[in-house]
Design a protein around this motif. Structure first.
Motif, PDB file in Angstrom:
ATOM      1  N   GLY A  72       0.761  -1.235   0.000  1.00 14.31           N
ATOM      2  CA  GLY A  72       0.000   0.000   0.000  1.00 14.31           C
ATOM      3  C   GLY A  72       0.793   1.286   0.000  1.00 14.31           C
ATOM      4  O   GLY A  72       0.259   2.341  -0.340  1.00 14.31           O
ATOM      5  N   LEU A  73       2.075   1.240   0.391  1.00 14.36           N
ATOM      6  CA  LEU A  73       2.830   2.476   0.562  1.00 14.36           C
ATOM      7  C   LEU A  73       3.587   2.887  -0.691  1.00 14.36           C
ATOM      8  O   LEU A  73       3.582   4.060  -1.071  1.00 14.36           O
ATOM      9  N   VAL A  74       4.275   1.938  -1.318  1.00 18.55           N
ATOM     10  CA  VAL A  74       5.008   2.231  -2.557  1.00 18.55           C
ATOM     11  C   VAL A  74       4.716   1.125  -3.575  1.00 18.55           C
ATOM     12  O   VAL A  74       4.412  -0.005  -3.205  1.00 18.55           O
ATOM     13  N   LYS A  75       4.804   1.490  -4.853  1.00 18.79           N
ATOM     14  CA  LYS A  75       4.657   0.519  -5.937  1.00 18.79           C
ATOM     15  C   LYS A  75       5.996   0.412  -6.654  1.00 18.79           C
ATOM     16  O   LYS A  75       6.531   1.404  -7.153  1.00 18.79           O
ATOM     17  N   LEU A  76       6.529  -0.802  -6.683  1.00 24.74           N
ATOM     18  CA  LEU A  76       7.810  -1.042  -7.334  1.00 24.74           C
ATOM     19  C   LEU A  76       7.666  -2.154  -8.359  1.00 24.74           C
ATOM     20  O   LEU A  76       6.996  -3.160  -8.095  1.00 24.74           O
ATOM     21  N   PRO A  77       8.274  -1.995  -9.532  1.00 25.10           N
ATOM     22  CA  PRO A  77       8.216  -3.067 -10.523  1.00 25.10           C
ATOM     23  C   PRO A  77       9.085  -4.240 -10.100  1.00 25.10           C
ATOM     24  O   PRO A  77       9.984  -4.113  -9.272  1.00 25.10           O
ATOM     25  N   VAL A  78       8.784  -5.399 -10.671  1.00 25.85           N
ATOM     26  CA  VAL A  78       9.589  -6.582 -10.383  1.00 25.85           C
ATOM     27  C   VAL A  78      10.975  -6.409 -10.986  1.00 25.85           C
ATOM     28  O   VAL A  78      11.129  -5.953 -12.117  1.00 25.85           O
ATOM     29  N   GLY A  79      12.014  -6.723 -10.219  1.00 30.47           N
ATOM     30  CA  GLY A  79      13.378  -6.619 -10.719  1.00 30.47           C
ATOM     31  C   GLY A  79      14.360  -6.274  -9.617  1.00 30.47           C
ATOM     32  O   GLY A  79      13.988  -5.764  -8.554  1.00 30.47           O
ATOM     33  N   VAL A 118      15.999  -0.430  -3.784  1.00 30.66           N
ATOM     34  CA  VAL A 118      15.186   0.606  -3.144  1.00 30.66           C
ATOM     35  C   VAL A 118      14.726   0.138  -1.762  1.00 30.66           C
ATOM     36  O   VAL A 118      14.831   0.871  -0.771  1.00 30.66           O
ATOM     37  N   VAL A 119      14.222  -1.085  -1.700  1.00 35.47           N
ATOM     38  CA  VAL A 119      13.747  -1.619  -0.422  1.00 35.47           C
ATOM     39  C   VAL A 119      14.897  -1.748   0.571  1.00 35.47           C
ATOM     40  O   VAL A 119      14.764  -1.394   1.754  1.00 35.47           O
ATOM     41  N   PHE A 120      16.044  -2.230   0.097  1.00 33.43           N
ATOM     42  CA  PHE A 120      17.223  -2.375   0.962  1.00 33.43           C
ATOM     43  C   PHE A 120      17.625  -1.024   1.554  1.00 33.43           C
ATOM     44  O   PHE A 120      17.861  -0.905   2.761  1.00 33.43           O
ATOM     45  N   ALA A 121      17.677   0.004   0.721  1.00 39.65           N
ATOM     46  CA  ALA A 121      18.071   1.336   1.196  1.00 39.65           C
ATOM     47  C   ALA A 121      17.060   1.877   2.198  1.00 39.65           C
ATOM     48  O   ALA A 121      17.432   2.497   3.204  1.00 39.65           O
ATOM     49  N   VAL A 133       9.865   5.633   1.570  1.00 36.17           N
ATOM     50  CA  VAL A 133       9.459   6.767   0.732  1.00 36.17           C
ATOM     51  C   VAL A 133      10.687   7.513   0.212  1.00 36.17           C
ATOM     52  O   VAL A 133      10.761   7.874  -0.971  1.00 36.17           O
ATOM     53  N   GLY A 134      11.675   7.751   1.071  1.00 38.35           N
ATOM     54  CA  GLY A 134      12.871   8.476   0.654  1.00 38.35           C
ATOM     55  C   GLY A 134      13.614   7.774  -0.454  1.00 38.35           C
ATOM     56  O   GLY A 134      14.033   8.395  -1.438  1.00 38.35           O
ATOM     57  N   ALA A 135      13.782   6.451  -0.327  1.00 43.17           N
ATOM     58  CA  ALA A 135      14.487   5.695  -1.362  1.00 43.17           C
ATOM     59  C   ALA A 135      13.689   5.653  -2.661  1.00 43.17           C
ATOM     60  O   ALA A 135      14.250   5.763  -3.757  1.00 43.17           O
ATOM     61  N   THR A 136      12.377   5.518  -2.553  1.00 45.44           N
ATOM     62  CA  THR A 136      11.534   5.438  -3.753  1.00 45.44           C
ATOM     63  C   THR A 136      11.480   6.760  -4.496  1.00 45.44           C
ATOM     64  O   THR A 136      11.459   6.802  -5.739  1.00 45.44           O
ATOM     65  N   GLY A 155       9.415   3.271  -9.734  1.00 55.30           N
ATOM     66  CA  GLY A 155       8.662   3.144  -8.495  1.00 55.30           C
ATOM     67  C   GLY A 155       7.820   4.371  -8.222  1.00 55.30           C
ATOM     68  O   GLY A 155       8.136   5.485  -8.667  1.00 55.30           O
ATOM     69  N   THR A 156       6.752   4.171  -7.489  1.00 54.97           N
ATOM     70  CA  THR A 156       5.801   5.242  -7.208  1.00 54.97           C
ATOM     71  C   THR A 156       5.427   5.235  -5.735  1.00 54.97           C
ATOM     72  O   THR A 156       5.144   4.170  -5.167  1.00 54.97           O
TER      73      THR A 156
END
Length: 335
Positions: free
Chosen positions: A70-77, A83-86, A116-119, A125-126
């Motif tokens: 619900g918080l961020v949308k990231l494509p597969v890859g 982004v998630v790691f950061a 949010v900051g990394a995205t 990503g959105t």
């Protein structure tokens, strides 16, 4: 071992590290009042909190789905895994900084700020701002006011209802009652905070292409998230426990029971009904302030409270900034 699997494992390990810091950073949420009023010994309180966190995790699927999808949308890859790691590293760093200074900041908002900051500064990503506003920002503002107001009301009701009671007997009775309220506080903490780590792992599995559903939570994710949070809780975060238990107000057993009852009720409602990932730290701290204000406003050490509120306000942007810097550092590794 494929690059995707290595990247997913790196994120999961980071999530487990965050889970552990969350446990010892937020142990105070569940036990500070019980320890400070001598209702429970420190190690017994920590053990009970660890068990409560472990059990509570199994009721937090709604919160986990909000965090994972619900918080961020990231494509597969693999780049999305960077982004998630950061984001998780940003949350860990802020947890350690605030723990060092003994400030009960929100691990939840550190995690949200990191994501949010990394995205924001990734090329893909959105950020889903509508959900951020509805599920994060509004509860972030509302929960402290609700905790303060309910803490005040419940404590006034206790004072009126037991006004003719013998002080010694009442203290003994409320120490026993605190065992129950602390247990429910531990369950609420598990529902909220273990669930957030579960959401991060699910997001990593989905972004890495290891599952097609962004909301499905495998059973091993429940077990690992709950166990690591419980271990971190048992390790204890004594700096923050001292801040919550003694530095805001001098708590008695009745005050501790009232604060824990209010905070756990708010956590249960948000986890089970609204599926909103609120801050356990904000909730219990504001409830303690509300309870303390029934004595007199000067009973609350507002200088300490002011430092805590400042930490609350800076958590989201500070974790976001750390995550942004981390993302630019690790981006070549997740190319």
């Amino acid at each position: 071992m494929s690059p995707e699997l290595i990247a997913v494992l790196a994120v999961i390990l980071a999530a487990m590290a965050f889970d552990y810091t969350n446990g010892f950073h937020d142990a105070a949420n569940a036990i500070a009042t019980s320890v400070s009023t001598r209702a429970l010994t420190p190690r017994v309180a920590l053990a009970m909190a660890a068990v409560g966190n472990f059990i509570g995790a199994y009721f937090g699927s709604g919160v986990a789905k909000t965090v994972g999808d619900g918080l961020v949308k990231l494509p597969v890859g693999i780049p999305s895994l960077g982004v998630v790691f950061a984001g998780v590293v940003g949350a860990i760093a802020w947890n350690l900084i605030t723990w060092y200074f003994g400030l009960p900041s929100s691990s939840s908002h550190a995690l949200f700020g990191g994501l949010v900051g990394a995205t924001l500064f990734a090329s893909h990503g959105t950020v889903q701002w509508a959900t951020i506003i509805e599920k994060v920002l509004i509860p972030m503002v509302a929960s402290p006011f609700v905790g303060f107001l309910l803490g005040f009301i419940v404590m006034v009701a206790i004072m009126w209802g037991f006004r003719r009671g013998h002080p010694g007997k009442l203290n003994r009775g409320f120490r026993v009652a605190q065992t129950i309220s602390a247990a429910f506080m531990s369950l609420g903490h598990g529902m909220q905070d273990a669930a957030k780590t579960m959401g991060i792992i699910v997001l990593a599995l989905y972004s890495g292409g290891f599952q097609s559903d962004a909301t499905h939570i495998p059973w091993w994710v429940y077990w690992t998230s709950a166990a690591v949070l419980a271990a971190g809780t048992y390790a204890g975060g004594w700096r923050i426990i001292r801040t919550l238990g003694r530095k805001i107000i001098d708590l008695g057993p009745a005050q501790g029971f009232a604060a824990e009852t209010v905070a756990s009720s708010v956590l249960f409602f948000n986890a089970l009904v609204l599926h909103a990932p609120i801050s356990t730290t904000h909730t219990i701290t504001s409830a303690i302030m509300g309870v303390g204000a029934t004595k007199r406003l000067s009973a609350v050490r507002w200088n300490v409270a002011g430092n805590i509120v400042l930490a609350w306000l800076t958590t989201f942007p500070a974790a976001a900034a750390i995550a942004c810097v981390t993302y630019f550092c690790v981006r070549p590794l997740f190319g």
